[in-house]
Structure formats: structure tokens, C-alpha cells
Write a protein that holds these residues in place. Structure first.
Motif, PDB file in Angstrom:
ATOM      1  N   LEU A  36       0.818  -1.213   0.000  1.00 52.94           N
ATOM      2  CA  LEU A  36       0.000   0.000   0.000  1.00 52.94           C
ATOM      3  C   LEU A  36       0.852   1.264   0.000  1.00 52.94           C
ATOM      4  N   ARG A  37       2.153   1.126  -0.236  1.00 53.68           N
ATOM      5  CA  ARG A  37       3.069   2.272  -0.251  1.00 53.68           C
ATOM      6  C   ARG A  37       3.008   3.048   1.061  1.00 53.68           C
ATOM      7  N   LEU A  38       3.063   2.313   2.143  1.00 54.82           N
ATOM      8  CA  LEU A  38       3.039   2.911   3.471  1.00 54.82           C
ATOM      9  C   LEU A  38       4.390   2.789   4.152  1.00 54.82           C
ATOM     10  N   LEU A  39       5.456   2.882   3.372  1.00 53.69           N
ATOM     11  CA  LEU A  39       6.802   2.750   3.911  1.00 53.69           C
ATOM     12  C   LEU A  39       7.277   4.060   4.519  1.00 53.69           C
ATOM     13  N   PRO A  40       8.288   3.988   5.400  1.00 52.49           N
ATOM     14  CA  PRO A  40       8.895   5.233   5.905  1.00 52.49           C
ATOM     15  C   PRO A  40       9.517   6.029   4.775  1.00 52.49           C
ATOM     16  N   ALA A  41       9.798   7.293   5.050  1.00 52.31           N
ATOM     17  CA  ALA A  41      10.366   8.176   4.038  1.00 52.31           C
ATOM     18  C   ALA A  41      11.658   7.599   3.489  1.00 52.31           C
ATOM     19  N   GLY A  42      11.839   7.711   2.180  1.00 51.30           N
ATOM     20  CA  GLY A  42      13.036   7.212   1.533  1.00 51.30           C
ATOM     21  C   GLY A  42      12.969   5.759   1.148  1.00 51.30           C
ATOM     22  N   GLY A  43      11.825   5.091   1.389  1.00 50.70           N
ATOM     23  CA  GLY A  43      11.709   3.679   1.049  1.00 50.70           C
ATOM     24  C   GLY A  43      11.661   3.448  -0.449  1.00 50.70           C
ATOM     25  N   THR A  44      12.214   2.332  -0.884  1.00 52.00           N
ATOM     26  CA  THR A  44      12.232   1.970  -2.293  1.00 52.00           C
ATOM     27  C   THR A  44      11.624   0.585  -2.463  1.00 52.00           C
ATOM     28  N   VAL A  45      10.686   0.459  -3.371  1.00 53.01           N
ATOM     29  CA  VAL A  45      10.010  -0.806  -3.641  1.00 53.01           C
ATOM     30  C   VAL A  45      10.401  -1.290  -5.027  1.00 53.01           C
ATOM     31  N   SER A  46      10.756  -2.555  -5.143  1.00 51.47           N
ATOM     32  CA  SER A  46      10.986  -3.155  -6.449  1.00 51.47           C
ATOM     33  C   SER A  46      10.339  -4.534  -6.460  1.00 51.47           C
ATOM     34  N   ALA A  47       9.854  -4.946  -7.599  1.00 51.77           N
ATOM     35  CA  ALA A  47       9.194  -6.243  -7.710  1.00 51.77           C
ATOM     36  C   ALA A  47       9.131  -6.643  -9.168  1.00 51.77           C
ATOM     37  N   ALA A  48       9.137  -7.943  -9.413  1.00 54.07           N
ATOM     38  CA  ALA A  48       8.924  -8.438 -10.764  1.00 54.07           C
ATOM     39  C   ALA A  48       7.445  -8.370 -11.114  1.00 54.07           C
ATOM     40  N   ALA A  49       6.578  -8.548 -10.109  1.00 54.50           N
ATOM     41  CA  ALA A  49       5.141  -8.447 -10.331  1.00 54.50           C
ATOM     42  C   ALA A  49       4.469  -8.139  -9.006  1.00 54.50           C
ATOM     43  N   LEU A  50       3.495  -7.263  -9.064  1.00 53.06           N
ATOM     44  CA  LEU A  50       2.723  -6.906  -7.884  1.00 53.06           C
ATOM     45  C   LEU A  50       1.317  -6.576  -8.378  1.00 53.06           C
ATOM     46  N   ARG A  51       0.453  -7.579  -8.358  1.00 55.46           N
ATOM     47  CA  ARG A  51      -0.865  -7.430  -8.961  1.00 55.46           C
ATOM     48  C   ARG A  51      -1.955  -7.708  -7.930  1.00 55.46           C
ATOM     49  N   PHE A  52      -3.002  -6.881  -8.006  1.00 54.92           N
ATOM     50  CA  PHE A  52      -4.159  -7.046  -7.137  1.00 54.92           C
ATOM     51  C   PHE A  52      -5.417  -7.028  -7.991  1.00 54.92           C
ATOM     52  N   ASP A  53      -6.159  -8.113  -7.915  1.00 57.45           N
ATOM     53  CA  ASP A  53      -7.417  -8.230  -8.656  1.00 57.45           C
ATOM     54  C   ASP A  53      -7.220  -7.926 -10.139  1.00 57.45           C
ATOM     55  N   GLY A  54      -6.097  -8.403 -10.686  1.00 60.32           N
ATOM     56  CA  GLY A  54      -5.801  -8.221 -12.096  1.00 60.32           C
ATOM     57  C   GLY A  54      -5.176  -6.891 -12.455  1.00 60.32           C
ATOM     58  N   ARG A  55      -4.994  -5.992 -11.477  1.00 62.09           N
ATOM     59  CA  ARG A  55      -4.426  -4.665 -11.734  1.00 62.09           C
ATOM     60  C   ARG A  55      -2.987  -4.601 -11.243  1.00 62.09           C
ATOM     61  N   ASP A  56      -2.157  -3.876 -11.980  1.00 61.77           N
ATOM     62  CA  ASP A  56      -0.749  -3.746 -11.657  1.00 61.77           C
ATOM     63  C   ASP A  56      -0.562  -2.619 -10.644  1.00 61.77           C
ATOM     64  N   LEU A  57      -0.240  -2.965  -9.405  1.00 59.68           N
ATOM     65  CA  LEU A  57      -0.066  -1.958  -8.373  1.00 59.68           C
ATOM     66  C   LEU A  57       1.162  -1.082  -8.630  1.00 59.68           C
ATOM     67  N   LEU A  58       2.171  -1.653  -9.260  1.00 57.75           N
ATOM     68  CA  LEU A  58       3.394  -0.887  -9.515  1.00 57.75           C
ATOM     69  C   LEU A  58       3.187   0.208 -10.544  1.00 57.75           C
ATOM     70  N   ALA A  59       2.239   0.001 -11.442  1.00 61.00           N
ATOM     71  CA  ALA A  59       2.001   0.985 -12.500  1.00 61.00           C
ATOM     72  C   ALA A  59       1.048   2.092 -12.065  1.00 61.00           C
ATOM     73  N   MET A  60       0.489   1.970 -10.866  1.00 61.42           N
ATOM     74  CA  MET A  60      -0.503   2.953 -10.412  1.00 61.42           C
ATOM     75  C   MET A  60       0.173   4.210  -9.880  1.00 61.42           C
ATOM     76  N   SER A  61      -0.493   5.347 -10.084  1.00 56.64           N
ATOM     77  CA  SER A  61      -0.033   6.602  -9.504  1.00 56.64           C
ATOM     78  C   SER A  61      -0.439   6.647  -8.030  1.00 56.64           C
ATOM     79  N   GLU A  62       0.064   7.650  -7.324  1.00 54.51           N
ATOM     80  CA  GLU A  62      -0.289   7.784  -5.916  1.00 54.51           C
ATOM     81  C   GLU A  62      -1.787   8.023  -5.745  1.00 54.51           C
ATOM     82  N   ARG A  63      -2.402   8.756  -6.654  1.00 54.98           N
ATOM     83  CA  ARG A  63      -3.845   8.996  -6.559  1.00 54.98           C
ATOM     84  C   ARG A  63      -4.619   7.691  -6.747  1.00 54.98           C
TER      85      ARG A  63
END
Length: 622
Positions: free
Chosen positions: A350-377
Motif C-alpha cells: 500500500l506504499r506505506l513505507l517510511p520516508a526514503g523507502g524503495t520498492v521493487s518487484a517483478a510483479a505486484l498485482r491485485f485483482d488483475g491490476r498492476d499496483l506498480l504501475a498505479m499513480s499515488e492517486r
């Protein structure tokens, strides 16, 4: 600071204006009193870049020389404000007692007197003496800073690191300078910047009213007065004279906020901010991971999720290529000791990491949607509505200033758009759904009036406000007694069966896993070391760490026999050993265990383990 363009822009403007005013005798194109009667009320020209006034005097030159009057007296007011506010605030906050009470009474007096009346009285005594007026202003305003510094010092003085500094023999001035002041620098900087802008406007007002330095000597307030007198003949005069004051006051305020944030980043963990959290997607052409599942029933698919946090020595990996999936209506337990990366892994979703956190993944999908491709909104629309989160501390997650009903209804209105009356009715239904007795009464209570079990149920009710498809519960039964724990687990099971939502349960309690989960994902030192069905994990664990955790579970102990203890502790992130990370604590480790990193191996039946010698962990029951 360098990563904040607004701060650099404001610092550049302030440096430019201060330097130009200080060097006005050399950089100003004309003497401030030099008249050019052939260019009266001139607009910007090649000879006069900012135009001229009613006597043909160059406005740019008068602004620069006027700054030599206005800026020093503002600096005097700030010096008095900061010195008095910090010194007396520290004295009151760090050493409570008679001095604290006396200082507070003086502050009350300073905050209650009308500053304008006092300033006018000072100017009546010291005619046209702006220094006396601005020194008085700094003194009167210091009462507010004293209170802020006092509150910060009171919070810091009882911290363990301050106690340790005292035990180490540091003197009080050393402790205040090295341990207390850095922790309260943020609010001090912010207030000082605001007072700086206010002091500049006060000085300008005094000059405008004719109470400051007298013509023909220029000051910024006097220039505003001259421009106002010529407003109908030459409107342009007000633009450069008023513009420099407005821009300087704004720059002071913005720069104060930027410096405050930079100071807070160095002394605290920092606020949760997507602006400082970056998401990076690794190459998608890798082979399918051992845990990645396909199909319409897969609600959440996580593949090779890694999380890094900024540290003193640079980015540190906290979660290392974690993979798991959750099917619709399924409950998955993330199990492991504290420090294994369980909370960081689910927070990254849910992008609730402390400041400066970096997330990387080969795939991160929820209900068929790509969470990595989503904007903050887009992620913000997911939070609470599609994926709900229950934090470890239920009471800490509730605002103490609002009632239970107001907070649950707020979540309902946000996610459903209902009006106030309908939202409160829905909030009552949710509280009844989580088995809270007398929901109408509970809605009127404040968080401090709730027991631990009631607060946890309220947190669950608020999480259900958006009717999520996935619920992430981080240690939902911690600090609850056995009876309440069983009730919460029964509630989660009933809600899952009724709504069909998936559940990710972060825990270190095997009893919780047995009661509420379908599958277990065991984590150690940032990695998944085993994942399997709940039945199999208890009867035939494949990894030595899983077996050791099960053996150390108090509920599995035998009366009269010493409970096995898992020696050692989880290695800190960034200090993970080479090869198998559990090898230093494993009784079955061999030479090949430390030769190279161990990959997660699939067993062929939907389970996987990260061990070179899994046969040692097969129990008789397996």
C-alpha cells in the motif's frame, strides 16, 4: 535541502537581496538621492530598470539602500526572539520547578498585551527609532517560542538517550546542545521564519505610517508610502517596491519550512511521504517464480518483492525478493520473529513505507491490476476501499479527539459517499457486525474509554467501511488476553466467510495461524524460507527455522519439560550472513549452507522451502 527546488529558489532570492542591499553603495546604479527631473515618474527604461519616483530618483537604487535600513532591524528582532525564546524555553522545559512556573507567567503576560500599543508607546518615547521598536517586537513575540521550546524539551528530557547522556557524565549545556536542541529544531525554525516575515511587514508598516526613519533617507516602508501617494499618477511604482517586500516575506516562510523538513529528516524517521518513496519495476521477462499463481481466483500476486530503506550508510535492503499469493476468500499467515520483514512486506503493498523507502518487484498485482504501475492517486483509491489495513496498535490508530462513531462514519462517508445521517447508520451496522455490544453507546465513546478488544473491533469495523476485497491485519491479537484473542479470530473467520474477502495475517503466534489461516508463509531475515498449507506446516515442516519456531511455541509445550529455545536472534538488515541466513542458528547447517545463497525451491505440490537439507526437518507425523 538540495533536493527541494523551492528551498533553493527561496534561499537564492534571500541571498541575492541581502547581498545586493549590503553592497548597495557599490552595486546600485545611482545615489538614492540623485534626482533626474527629466525622467519623473518614469516606468522601466534602459537607464532606470525599475523606473523613477516623483523626483526622478532611481527606484532600484532606493530599494537597495532602503534594505540597509529595513533588513538589519528585522534581524535585530529575530535575534532577540530566538535567543530569549530558546534559552528560557529550555530552562523552563528541561528543569521544571519554580523557574518553569515563573517563566510561564511571564509568557502569559507577553502573549496577552497588545503588541501594537506597546510599539507605539516605544516609538513615542524613542522617536523614529526603528531599532528600539523591533527589539521590543522580538521581546513580545518570544513568549510564543518559549512555550513551543518548553513543550519540546519536556518531551525529550525523559528519552532514554538523554538519560544515557546524563549517565555518561555529559554536562547540562552539552546535553541541551547535542541531544535536545536538534530534536526541537524543526518547530523553532518554522516559527522563526514566520516571525521573520511578520517582522518585515511590521517594519514596513512603521515606515508607511511615518513612524520609522524619515525622508529623504529611503526605507522599504517609506517607499511604499511614496508609491501609495502616486498611485493614480504612476501605478508602476507600487510593483517593484511592494514586490520586493512580498517576495522576501514569502521566501522567508517557504525557506523556513524547507529547512525544518530537512532538519526533521536528519533527526527523525520522517513522515510517510510518497514524494520521497520511489517505486522501481524490475525486468518483467524473468521466469515465473515458484509461488506466482495464475487464475481468476488469485486476488493478490506478489513476486520478488524487495524493500530498501535509507540509512546512514546508504540504502539497506529490508525485504529480499519475497513472493506469495492470496486467493479470493483465502487467509494467508505471514509468520516469523520480529525483524524478519513481515510488516515491511505488507506495508509496501500500500506504499506505506517510511520516508526514503524503495520498492521493487517483478510483479505486484491485485485483482488483475498492476499496483506498480498505479499513480499515488490511484493507490489512494485502493487503500481502505479495495485493500484495508489494520495496524498493530488499535488504540494508537484512533484519534483521541474524536468519538468512535465519528471516526467510523468518516471512513464510511469517504468510501461510499453517503451523507452524514446514512454514514452514522452504516457505522452502527459495522460496529454491530464486529460484535460490539450496544453499538449506539460505543459510538459516543472516545478511544481512551475502550478496552483493547473493543478498540481492535472498532479498527476492524473502520477497515470494513469500504467493503474491501483484501484485509491485511498486522498482529491483530497482540496484547489481548486469550479469550478476546479467540473472539477476534472467530470474528475474522466469520467476516471472511460472509464477505468472501481475502486475508493476510501478520503474526508470530502459531495458534493464530492454526485457528485463522489456510496457508503459512514463513519469513526469516527478509526472505521467505517456507510456504505451505497450514496442516502440513504443523505435521511436516521442511525448513529448520519453521521447525524451531514450532518447537518453541508455548502452546505446544509439555508440562514438566523444558521448552526448547531458539538460540540467537534475527540478524539485522544489512548484516545478513552469506549463504543460508539461518545457518548460524541452525543445528543442521553444513559447509554447503554458507557457500552461496540458497534459492527457494518448489516441492511440486504448491509448497516451497529454502533449505539444502530439508530431510532433517521431516517429523514423525510427516
Amino acid at each position: 535541502m538540495t533536493r527541494r527546488p523551492a528551498g533553493l529558489l527561496c534561499a537564492g532570492w534571500l541571498a541575492l537581496i541581502v547581498l545586493a542591499c549590503a553592497l548597495a553603495d557599490w552595486v546600485a546604479p545611482y545615489d538614492p538621492q540623485e534626482q533626474d527631473l527629466g525622467a519623473v515618474y518614469s516606468g522601466p527604461t534602459g537607464r532606470h530598470w525599475l523606473g523613477t519616483d516623483q523626483l526622478g530618483r532611481d527606484i532600484l537604487s532606493r530599494i537597495l539602500h532602503g534594505g540597509q535600513v529595513s533588513l538589519p532591524v528585522v534581524a535585530e528582532a529575530l535575534a532577540v526572539y530566538v535567543v530569549l525564546g530558546v534559552l528560557f524555553g529550555l530552562a523552563a522545559g528541561y528543569r521544571p520547578g519554580l523557574a518553569d512556573r515563573m517563566i510561564l507567567r511571564v509568557c502569559d503576560l507577553l502573549l496577552s498585551v497588545p503588541a501594537v500599543v506597546i510599539l507605539l508607546a516605544v516609538l513615542a518615547i524613542f522617536s523614529h527609532n526603528e531599532s528600539a521598536a523591533m527589539l521590543t517586537l522580538g521581546f513580545l513575540a518570544s513568549g510564543g517560542l518559549v512555550r513551543v521550546v518548553r513543550a519540546g524539551a519536556r518531551d525529550v528530557r525523559d528519552e532514554p538517550f538523554v538519560t544515557a547522556a546524563r549517565a555518561a557524565g555529559l554536562t547540562t549545556p552539552q546535553i541541551l546542545r547535542r541531544h535536545v536542541l536538534p530534536r526541537i529544531a524543526g518547530p523553532v525554525i518554522s516559527l522563526t521564519s514566520l516571525v521573520a516575515g511578520s517582522a518585515l511587514l511590521v517594519e514596513t508598516s512603521l515606515g508607511y505610517l511615518g513612524l520609522g526613519v524619515q525622508p529623504p533617507r529611503p526605507s522599504w516602508g517609506g517607499l511604499i508610502a511614496e508609491a501609495s501617494q502616486a498611485i493614480f499618477r504612476q501605478t508602476w511604482m507600487l510593483v517593484p517596491t511592494g514586490g520586493v517586500i512580498v517576495l522576501t516575506a514569502l521566501a522567508l516562510g517557504v525557506l523556513g519550512d524547507v529547512v525544518r523538513d530537512a532538519a526533521s529528516d536528519r533527526t527523525t524517521a520522517g513522515a510517510l511521504s510518497w514524494r520521497r518513496m520511489r517505486t522501481r519495476v524490475t525486468a518483467p521477462d524473468q521466469e515465473k517464480g515458484v509461488d506466482e499463481e495464475d487464475g481468476d481466483d488469485v486476488l493478490l500476486s506478489v513476486r520478488d518483492l524487495s524493500v530498501r530503506l535509507e540509512g546512514p550508510g546508504g540504502p539497506t535492503r529490508i525485504v529480499d525478493e519475497v513472493s506469495f499469493h492470496v486467493r479470493r476468500g483465502e487467509a494467508v499467515g505471514l509468520v516469523g520473529e520480529s525483524g524478519c520483514g513481515k510488516t515491511m512486506a505488507v506495508s509496501a503493498l500500500l506504499r506505506l513505507l517510511p520516508a526514503g523507502g524503495t520498492v521493487s518487484a517483478a510483479a505486484l498485482r491485485f485483482d488483475g491490476r498492476d499496483l506498480l504501475a498505479m499513480s499515488e492517486r490511484e493507490i489512494a483509491r485502493i487503500r481502505g476501499r479495495s485493500i484495508a489495513y489494520i495496524a498493530q496498535e488499535p488504540v494508537a490508530g484512533l484519534d483521541p479527539l474524536f468519538t468512535v462513531g465519528a471516526q467510523v462514519a468518516e471512513a464510511v462517508r469517504h468510501h461510499t459517499g453517503l451523507d452524514r445521517r446514512a454514514a452514522r447508520a452504516r457505522a452502527a451496522e459495522l460496529l454491530e457486525m464486529v460484535r460490539l455490544p450496544r453499538p449506539a453507546t460505543v459510538m459516543t465513546r472516545y478511544p481512551h474509554e475502550l478496552s483493547g478488544g473493543m478498540a481492535q473491533r472498532v479498527s476492524i469495523a473502520r477497515a470494513l467501511a469500504g467493503e474491501p476485497a483484501l484485509l491485511i491485519a498486522d498482529e491483530p491479537t497482540t496484547a489481548l488476553d486469550v479469550t478476546v484473542q479467540a473472539e477476534i479470530l472467530d470474528l475474522l473467520r466469520e467476516l471472511r466467510e460472509r464477505t468472501g474477502m481475502g486475508l493476510v495475517l501478520v503474526t508470530h503466534d502459531w495458534g493464530v495461524v492454526a485457528d485463522a489461516c489456510d496457508r503459512a508463509v514463513v519469513m526469516y531475515a527478509g526472505q521467505v524460507v517456507e510456504q505451505t498449507g497450514v496442516d502440513r506446516v504443523f505435521t511436516a515442516p521442511r525448513h529448520p527455522y519453521t521447525e524451531a519456531l514450532l518447537a518453541a511455541d508455548p502452546s505446544a509445550g509439555t508440562p514438566g519439560r523444558r521448552l526448547p529455545v531458539l538460540a540467537g536472534s534475527v540478524p539485522a538488515a544489512g548484516r545478513w550472513p552469506d549463504g543460508c541466513r539461518f545457518a548460524p542458528r541452525c543445528g543442521f547447517a553444513a559447509g554447503d549452507c554458507t557457500a552461496a545463497p540458497v534459492k527457494l525451491a518448489a516441492d511440486g505440490d504448491g509448497t516451497a522451502h529454502r533449505c539444502l537439507h530439508p530431510r532433517h526437518t521431516t517429523t514423525a507425523g510427516g
